[in-house]
Design a protein around this motif. Structure first.
Motif, PDB file in Angstrom:
ATOM      1  N   ASP A 128      11.786  22.159 -64.294  1.00 55.48           N
ATOM      2  CA  ASP A 128      12.756  21.506 -65.182  1.00 55.48           C
ATOM      3  C   ASP A 128      13.892  22.451 -65.553  1.00 55.48           C
ATOM      4  OD1 ASP A 128      11.333  19.162 -65.174  1.00 55.48           O
ATOM      5  OD2 ASP A 128      10.732  19.247 -67.283  1.00 55.48           O
ATOM      6  N   HIS A 129      13.553  23.683 -65.902  1.00 50.73           N
ATOM      7  CA  HIS A 129      14.597  24.649 -66.260  1.00 50.73           C
ATOM      8  C   HIS A 129      15.516  24.923 -65.074  1.00 50.73           C
ATOM      9  CE1 HIS A 129      11.579  26.384 -69.392  1.00 50.73           C
ATOM     10  NE2 HIS A 129      12.256  25.372 -69.905  1.00 50.73           N
ATOM     11  N   ARG A 130      14.925  25.092 -63.902  1.00 52.99           N
ATOM     12  CA  ARG A 130      15.739  25.384 -62.720  1.00 52.99           C
ATOM     13  C   ARG A 130      16.666  24.214 -62.396  1.00 52.99           C
ATOM     14  NH1 ARG A 130      10.655  26.536 -60.506  1.00 52.99           N
ATOM     15  NH2 ARG A 130      11.050  25.137 -58.741  1.00 52.99           N
ATOM     16  N   ALA A 131      16.132  22.995 -62.457  1.00 56.72           N
ATOM     17  CA  ALA A 131      16.926  21.810 -62.111  1.00 56.72           C
ATOM     18  C   ALA A 131      18.077  21.611 -63.087  1.00 56.72           C
ATOM     19  CB  ALA A 131      16.031  20.572 -62.085  1.00 56.72           C
ATOM     20  N   VAL A 132      17.792  21.700 -64.375  1.00 56.27           N
ATOM     21  CA  VAL A 132      18.833  21.460 -65.370  1.00 56.27           C
ATOM     22  C   VAL A 132      19.867  22.572 -65.351  1.00 56.27           C
ATOM     23  CG1 VAL A 132      19.322  21.240 -67.838  1.00 56.27           C
ATOM     24  CG2 VAL A 132      17.381  20.026 -66.842  1.00 56.27           C
ATOM     25  N   GLY A 133      19.427  23.825 -65.302  1.00 54.16           N
ATOM     26  CA  GLY A 133      20.383  24.926 -65.300  1.00 54.16           C
ATOM     27  C   GLY A 133      21.355  24.856 -64.138  1.00 54.16           C
ATOM     28  N   ARG A 134      20.834  24.552 -62.967  1.00 49.95           N
ATOM     29  CA  ARG A 134      21.703  24.468 -61.791  1.00 49.95           C
ATOM     30  C   ARG A 134      22.632  23.263 -61.867  1.00 49.95           C
ATOM     31  NH1 ARG A 134      16.879  26.410 -57.618  1.00 49.95           N
ATOM     32  NH2 ARG A 134      17.055  28.607 -58.173  1.00 49.95           N
ATOM     33  N   ALA A 135      22.128  22.166 -62.398  1.00 41.64           N
ATOM     34  CA  ALA A 135      22.975  20.978 -62.547  1.00 41.64           C
ATOM     35  C   ALA A 135      24.100  21.231 -63.547  1.00 41.64           C
ATOM     36  CB  ALA A 135      22.127  19.787 -62.977  1.00 41.64           C
ATOM     37  N   VAL A 136      23.829  21.997 -64.602  1.00 42.47           N
ATOM     38  CA  VAL A 136      24.874  22.331 -65.571  1.00 42.47           C
ATOM     39  C   VAL A 136      25.970  23.155 -64.901  1.00 42.47           C
ATOM     40  CG1 VAL A 136      25.397  23.660 -67.653  1.00 42.47           C
ATOM     41  CG2 VAL A 136      23.371  22.191 -67.594  1.00 42.47           C
ATOM     42  N   LEU A 137      25.575  24.156 -64.132  1.00 39.98           N
ATOM     43  CA  LEU A 137      26.568  24.976 -63.443  1.00 39.98           C
ATOM     44  C   LEU A 137      27.426  24.141 -62.502  1.00 39.98           C
ATOM     45  CD1 LEU A 137      24.268  28.028 -62.811  1.00 39.98           C
ATOM     46  CD2 LEU A 137      26.485  28.166 -63.962  1.00 39.98           C
ATOM     47  N   ASP A 138      26.815  23.188 -61.826  1.00 40.84           N
ATOM     48  CA  ASP A 138      27.569  22.338 -60.911  1.00 40.84           C
ATOM     49  C   ASP A 138      28.433  21.329 -61.654  1.00 40.84           C
ATOM     50  OD1 ASP A 138      26.498  23.630 -58.715  1.00 40.84           O
ATOM     51  OD2 ASP A 138      24.860  22.203 -58.469  1.00 40.84           O
ATOM     52  N   ALA A 139      27.889  20.747 -62.718  1.00 39.21           N
ATOM     53  CA  ALA A 139      28.625  19.722 -63.457  1.00 39.21           C
ATOM     54  C   ALA A 139      29.843  20.296 -64.176  1.00 39.21           C
ATOM     55  CB  ALA A 139      27.697  19.039 -64.457  1.00 39.21           C
ATOM     56  N   ALA A 140      29.832  21.596 -64.452  1.00 42.66           N
ATOM     57  CA  ALA A 140      31.010  22.225 -65.059  1.00 42.66           C
ATOM     58  C   ALA A 140      32.239  22.020 -64.185  1.00 42.66           C
ATOM     59  CB  ALA A 140      30.755  23.718 -65.268  1.00 42.66           C
ATOM     60  N   ALA A 141      32.047  22.079 -62.871  1.00 41.49           N
ATOM     61  CA  ALA A 141      33.148  21.829 -61.937  1.00 41.49           C
ATOM     62  C   ALA A 141      33.334  20.343 -61.692  1.00 41.49           C
ATOM     63  CB  ALA A 141      32.885  22.557 -60.624  1.00 41.49           C
ATOM     64  N   ASP A 142      32.220  19.606 -61.563  1.00 36.01           N
ATOM     65  CA  ASP A 142      32.312  18.156 -61.329  1.00 36.01           C
ATOM     66  C   ASP A 142      33.147  17.465 -62.402  1.00 36.01           C
ATOM     67  OD1 ASP A 142      30.562  18.498 -59.172  1.00 36.01           O
ATOM     68  OD2 ASP A 142      28.794  17.907 -60.332  1.00 36.01           O
ATOM     69  N   ALA A 143      33.036  17.939 -63.643  1.00 36.89           N
ATOM     70  CA  ALA A 143      33.704  17.278 -64.762  1.00 36.89           C
ATOM     71  C   ALA A 143      35.215  17.273 -64.618  1.00 36.89           C
ATOM     72  CB  ALA A 143      33.316  17.967 -66.076  1.00 36.89           C
ATOM     73  N   GLY A 144      35.744  18.254 -63.894  1.00 33.27           N
ATOM     74  CA  GLY A 144      37.185  18.339 -63.758  1.00 33.27           C
ATOM     75  C   GLY A 144      37.739  17.735 -62.480  1.00 33.27           C
ATOM     76  N   ASN A 145      36.857  17.241 -61.611  1.00 31.56           N
ATOM     77  CA  ASN A 145      37.299  16.718 -60.317  1.00 31.56           C
ATOM     78  C   ASN A 145      37.316  15.192 -60.340  1.00 31.56           C
ATOM     79  OD1 ASN A 145      37.504  15.912 -57.585  1.00 31.56           O
ATOM     80  ND2 ASN A 145      36.577  17.834 -56.899  1.00 31.56           N
ATOM     81  N   ARG A 146      38.501  14.614 -60.278  1.00 31.86           N
ATOM     82  CA  ARG A 146      38.625  13.150 -60.389  1.00 31.86           C
ATOM     83  C   ARG A 146      37.994  12.406 -59.216  1.00 31.86           C
ATOM     84  NH1 ARG A 146      43.009  11.664 -62.085  1.00 31.86           N
ATOM     85  NH2 ARG A 146      43.952  13.688 -62.564  1.00 31.86           N
ATOM     86  N   TRP A 147      37.769  13.117 -58.095  1.00 32.59           N
ATOM     87  CA  TRP A 147      37.234  12.438 -56.915  1.00 32.59           C
ATOM     88  C   TRP A 147      35.715  12.516 -56.829  1.00 32.59           C
ATOM     89  CZ3 TRP A 147      41.112   9.692 -56.201  1.00 32.59           C
ATOM     90  CH2 TRP A 147      42.411  10.200 -56.216  1.00 32.59           C
ATOM     91  N   ILE A 148      35.093  13.278 -57.734  1.00 35.40           N
ATOM     92  CA  ILE A 148      33.631  13.303 -57.819  1.00 35.40           C
ATOM     93  C   ILE A 148      33.218  12.392 -58.967  1.00 35.40           C
ATOM     94  CG2 ILE A 148      31.592  14.747 -58.252  1.00 35.40           C
ATOM     95  CD1 ILE A 148      33.110  17.082 -57.025  1.00 35.40           C
ATOM     96  N   PHE A 149      32.357  11.443 -58.706  1.00 34.78           N
ATOM     97  CA  PHE A 149      31.958  10.424 -59.681  1.00 34.78           C
ATOM     98  C   PHE A 149      33.172   9.708 -60.269  1.00 34.78           C
ATOM     99  CE2 PHE A 149      28.877  14.074 -60.265  1.00 34.78           C
ATOM    100  CZ  PHE A 149      27.932  13.569 -59.372  1.00 34.78           C
TER     101      PHE A 149
END
Length: 244
Positions: A134-155
């Motif tokens: 759980d820690h590994r999955a969430v931590g890595r997703a947070v690092l990735d979502a930091a960039a995803d949040a700023g990209n209009r073409w992702i989600f």
């Protein structure tokens, strides 16, 4: 000579802390969060699960509400009033686009400059102390979502729901990492950190035979003392900082 920690950045006003379980923040970051809120900064909590599988003596159906209540109480001690939950099942969080999408939505909603999470590495010590999935999955997703949040073409569907891109995340701070780089002086916030962790009394009583107050005080003291050796002798909370 041991390399000293750098001071955490202070030129920010809003943070979002994203972790897997109730108590993940109280076991490490709470003293730093207490300092930040006392300085007038805004900190939001997002829990991916309700930690319902965390108490062996309490069935998940009962534990979920109990642990949610204890988490809200622990957050309030350090000045955090906004605590949200995503309702993933404790112990079986899956890393992938679905989790990244949910975290991206919450980052766009809260629009933080700083993200805080827990150790995403395979181990706690860089060697053999294995981290939980759980820690590994969430931590890595947070690092990735930091960039995803700023990209209009992702989600892109999130924008249609009103969650427009946010490219304002400047750092991701990872607590509990085996590779810390930065720290926060928490000299005046140790007592609040102890009380914040102590709010998880039911969980702690099932975890140890020690008196809860004694257990919490010893844990906070040990963690902040270990960091102080690399931060000018001051009690500190350390993070691995990823600038963006």
């Amino acid at each position: 000579m041991t390399e000293q920690f750098e001071a955490m950045p202070s030129d920010w006003t809003r943070a979002l802390a994203i972790v897997a379980h109730p108590d993940d923040l109280e076991y490490g970051s709470a003293a730093a969060i207490s300092r930040w809120t006392s300085e007038g900064r805004e900190v939001f909590y997002l829990l991916v699960t309700r930690g319902e599988a965390g108490i062996d003596t309490v069935p998940p159906g009962q534990a979920a509400a109990l642990r949610e209540s204890e988490q809200r109480a622990g957050a309030a001690v350090v000045g955090v009033t906004s605590v949200d939950f995503l309702d993933h099942r404790d112990g079986v969080i899956e890393y992938g686009p679905a989790l990244r999408r949910e975290l991206t939505r919450e980052i766009r909603r809260r629009r933080p400059e700083l993200l805080i999470t827990l150790n995403h590495h395979d181990t706690w010590d860089g060697r053999t102390s294995w981290n939980t999935p759980d820690h590994r999955a969430v931590g890595r997703a947070v690092l990735d979502a930091a960039a995803d949040a700023g990209n209009r073409w992702i989600f892109p569907e999130l924008a249609a729901e009103g969650f427009t891109p946010w490219n304002g995340v400047r750092w991701v701070a990872v607590n509990g990492s085996p590779h810390p780089t930065h720290a926060v002086d928490v000299s005046d916030h140790l007592e609040r950190a102890v009380r914040s962790l102590l709010a998880h009394r039911t969980y702690i009583e099932a975890l140890t035979d020690r008196k809860p107050e004694e257990y919490c005080r010893a844990l906070v003291s040990q963690a902040t003392s270990e960091a102080s050796a690399r931060f000018g002798g001051r009690p500190a909370v350390c993070f691995e900082l990823f600038p963006r």
